[in-house]
Design a protein around this motif. Structure first.
Motif, PDB file in Angstrom:
ATOM      1  N   LYS A   1       1.240  -1.083  -0.172  1.00  0.00           N
ATOM      2  CA  LYS A   1       0.021   0.007  -0.555  1.00  0.00           C
ATOM      3  C   LYS A   1       0.563   1.098  -0.067  1.00  0.00           C
ATOM      4  O   LYS A   1       0.289   3.229   0.351  1.00  0.00           O
ATOM      5  CB  LYS A   1      -1.038   0.180   0.893  1.00  0.00           C
ATOM      6  CG  LYS A   1      -0.090   0.297   1.965  1.00  0.00           C
ATOM      7  CD  LYS A   1      -1.331   0.552   3.780  1.00  0.00           C
ATOM      8  CE  LYS A   1      -0.073   0.051   5.151  1.00  0.00           C
ATOM      9  NZ  LYS A   1      -1.355  -0.021   6.017  1.00  0.00           N
ATOM     10  N   GLU A   2       1.581   1.057   0.136  1.00  0.00           N
ATOM     11  CA  GLU A   2       3.359   2.240   0.485  1.00  0.00           C
ATOM     12  C   GLU A   2       4.085   2.279  -1.234  1.00  0.00           C
ATOM     13  O   GLU A   2       4.737   3.518  -0.913  1.00  0.00           O
ATOM     14  CB  GLU A   2       4.197   2.230   1.492  1.00  0.00           C
ATOM     15  CG  GLU A   2       3.625   1.849   2.791  1.00  0.00           C
ATOM     16  CD  GLU A   2       2.746   3.047   3.279  1.00  0.00           C
ATOM     17  OE1 GLU A   2       3.160   4.389   2.583  1.00  0.00           O
ATOM     18  OE2 GLU A   2       2.152   3.207   4.245  1.00  0.00           O
TER      19      GLU A   2
ATOM     20  N   PHE B   1      -0.429  -0.138  -5.524  1.00  0.00           N
ATOM     21  CA  PHE B   1      -1.503  -0.248  -4.850  1.00  0.00           C
ATOM     22  C   PHE B   1      -2.302   0.237  -5.883  1.00  0.00           C
ATOM     23  O   PHE B   1      -2.259   1.547  -6.126  1.00  0.00           O
ATOM     24  CB  PHE B   1      -1.206   0.121  -3.604  1.00  0.00           C
ATOM     25  CG  PHE B   1      -2.292  -0.124  -2.740  1.00  0.00           C
ATOM     26  CD1 PHE B   1      -2.977  -1.308  -2.683  1.00  0.00           C
ATOM     27  CD2 PHE B   1      -3.514   1.563  -2.116  1.00  0.00           C
ATOM     28  CE1 PHE B   1      -3.332  -1.467  -1.440  1.00  0.00           C
ATOM     29  CE2 PHE B   1      -4.334   0.789  -1.681  1.00  0.00           C
ATOM     30  CZ  PHE B   1      -4.564  -0.266  -1.654  1.00  0.00           C
TER      31      PHE B   1
ATOM     32  N   GLU C   1      -8.409  -2.335  -2.592  1.00  0.00           N
ATOM     33  CA  GLU C   1      -8.423  -2.769  -1.261  1.00  0.00           C
ATOM     34  C   GLU C   1      -7.957  -4.230  -0.913  1.00  0.00           C
ATOM     35  O   GLU C   1      -7.955  -5.051  -0.043  1.00  0.00           O
ATOM     36  CB  GLU C   1      -9.651  -2.168   0.043  1.00  0.00           C
ATOM     37  CG  GLU C   1      -9.588  -0.659  -0.270  1.00  0.00           C
ATOM     38  CD  GLU C   1      -8.698  -0.359   0.432  1.00  0.00           C
ATOM     39  OE1 GLU C   1      -8.423  -0.903   1.066  1.00  0.00           O
ATOM     40  OE2 GLU C   1      -8.155   0.925   0.472  1.00  0.00           O
TER      41      GLU C   1
ATOM     42  N   ILE D   1      -4.899  -4.429   0.054  1.00  0.00           N
ATOM     43  CA  ILE D   1      -4.369  -3.877   1.070  1.00  0.00           C
ATOM     44  C   ILE D   1      -3.260  -4.950   2.436  1.00  0.00           C
ATOM     45  O   ILE D   1      -2.186  -3.869   2.834  1.00  0.00           O
ATOM     46  CB  ILE D   1      -5.549  -3.523   2.311  1.00  0.00           C
ATOM     47  CG1 ILE D   1      -5.022  -2.535   3.299  1.00  0.00           C
ATOM     48  CG2 ILE D   1      -6.123  -4.595   2.752  1.00  0.00           C
ATOM     49  CD1 ILE D   1      -5.147  -1.309   2.323  1.00  0.00           C
TER      50      ILE D   1
END
Length: 495
Positions: free
Chosen positions: A162-163, A167, A170, A173
């Motif tokens: 997610k960083e 990404f 969800e 995630i």
């Protein structure tokens, strides 16, 4: 007006609170909570603490985590919380003789290992292999090979997907990306079995990657150190296969190759680097570097050859030469340094939350209580973890256990973290007389790599569903159903 105020006040006073409910109703509600939620309830107030100590709550948790122990659960009429926690602690300390296990032979010596959810990740020279744990336990050596590097891999890290710029939704995630550094001067980011980004900038082999991401939520970066004596900061949000514009800063100041890096605990923008000459520098990633040196906000040095380094809160713990010590990163003053009475250290790990450190020496490791070691030159260890062949080159510490292994030793030692008492004694691989070349552990699971002059092997163990408790005697036979220990060791939650 006064009547309205009285009416509102009366309604407010008559509002039902959680603690107005009867215990049976609250126990029923607790049946929908996770163990972490229940642990939080227990420390909120005395009334809710009584609720979550109910046997019915822990009977449900027991069945969910260990359904194979249903016969044992039915026999219990009380004390299920204590039984649950005792079993959880015993499993974490590998006090069983029947884990799920699997062996797989590999062509070369493994130099590094990682455990990630359902994967075992190992590096062998320039090659990365990712094995499916589910397939391993089915007896199938199903793996993915990542072979884009052209020289030996020096470091492997897992960072949250997610960083990164990869990404998208969800459903991913909780996924991680794998980041590797290499002697081929490059850093590569892997996801879904292929290289997604290649970062270049170092003028020589890349020696180490930061243990965590640093920076604020909007600008997460990772750091790398190299034989060119520089520390470099890279953005995970850069786009493009070649990682264009990923290099955010190059930090100068070291004179020797970087050997260790650790992100501090008290400020998310600070990272500490240590070079081969035992010089330590603290860098602030949030400072824009104009004069090539302005990002350095602290310096110190320690005696001896660097062995290991780890940050916790505002303290930096360092093992070097034959001693361990700590530096206060707010003042750059030495908080303590003490001799280990070991001629040479080969490995180091620390568990600052329990004020414990462990050092690996020749034939044994030593467990230390940090609080008892000031400027003393002859501090006494809490325990000596003895019985190894050759140097203890691999150490793992967590709140429950210490794992020790060495390149010349065919066995792995398991020890209780709070006492240093030995809880198990395991082979590191199915290869006779092979030493341990790499090791990784995560909760109930452990993977070790052994090798000889011809080939290597991995041995994976999962203790989560073990039922036969045993002793250090390899021929011991366990009972049909696990029986909780009354020793009471271990923490009281896994949150």
């Amino acid at each position: 007006m006064a009547d309205n105020h009285l009416s509102t006040s009366a309604n407010h006073n008559s509002a039902t609170k959680v603690t107005d409910m009867d215990i049976d109703s609250l126990v029923h509600c607790a049946g929908y909570l996770t163990l972490k939620d229940i642990s939080n309830m227990a420390i909120s107030c005395k009334f809710l603490n009584r609720v979550v100590y109910s046997d019915s709550v822990w009977r449900r948790l027991f069945r969910e985590r260990w359904p194979q122990l249903e016969p044992y659960i039915k026999l219990q009429t009380s004390g299920l919380r204590e039984a649950y926690l005792a079993r959880y602690s015993a499993l974490q300390q590998f006090k069983f003789v029947d884990p799920l296990d699997s062996n797989v032979y590999v062509e070369a010596k493994s130099s590094d290992l990682l455990l990630s959810k359902n994967s075992v990740i190992l590096s062998q020279g320039p090659l990365v292999q990712i094995f499916s744990i589910d397939k391993l336990l089915e007896g199938k050596a199903s793996f993915v090979s990542l072979n884009d590097h052209r020289a030996r891999i020096t470091s492997m890290r897992l960072f949250p997907l997610k960083e990164t710029s990869l990404f998208r939704n969800e459903t991913h995630i909780n996924d991680n990306v794998l980041v590797t550094s290499s002697c081929d001067h490059s850093i590569r980011l892997w996801w879904k079995g292929s290289c997604q980004r290649c970062f270049r900038g170092h003028n020589g082999p890349v020696t180490v990657l930061s243990d965590k991401l640093l920076g604020d939520e909007s600008a997460k970066v990772f750091a790398s150190g190299g034989e060119d004596s520089t520390v470099r900061l890279w953005s995970l949000r850069s786009t493009g296969k070649r990682g264009q514009h990923a290099l955010k800063a190059t930090l100068y100041g070291h004179e020797k190759p970087i050997v260790f890096m650790s992100v501090t605990g008290h400020m998310a923008s600070l990272i500490v680097s240590m070079s081969k000459d035992s010089k330590v520098r603290v860098w602030d990633a949030s400072v824009s570097s104009c004069d090539r040196n302005s990002s350095c906000v602290g310096m110190t040095s320690v005696p001896g050859v660097p062995v290991g380094m780890k940050c916790h809160d505002s303290l930096l713990y360092i093992a070097s030469g034959s001693s361990i010590g700590a530096v206060d990163l707010r003042t750059m003053k030495t908080a303590f340094r003490t001799s280990t009475n070991q001629e040479k250290l080969y490995s180091f790990d620390i568990m600052p939350s329990k004020f414990l450190a462990c050092t690996g020496g020749l034939g044994r490791a030593m467990l230390w209580d940090i609080r008892k070691n000031g400027e003393s030159r002859g501090a006494e260890p809490m325990a000596e973890l003895d019985g190894h062949v050759g140097p203890v080159t691999h150490l793992h510490m967590d709140p429950y256990k210490i794992i020790t292994a060495g390149t010349e030793d065919p066995h792995v030692g398991i020890w209780a973290a709070d006492t240093g008492n030995q809880t198990n004694f395991l082979s590191c691989s199915p290869i006779d007389s092979s030493g341990c070349s790499a090791m990784a552990a995560d909760g109930f699971r452990m993977v070790t790599a052994g090798y000889n002059q011809e080939y290597g092997a991995l041995q994976f163990r999962d203790f989560n569903n073990a039922v036969c408790s045993g002793s250090l005697n390899e021929h011991v036979t366990g009972s049909k159903f696990w029986c909780p220990s009354t020793s009471g060791d271990g923490d009281e939650s896994d949150s």
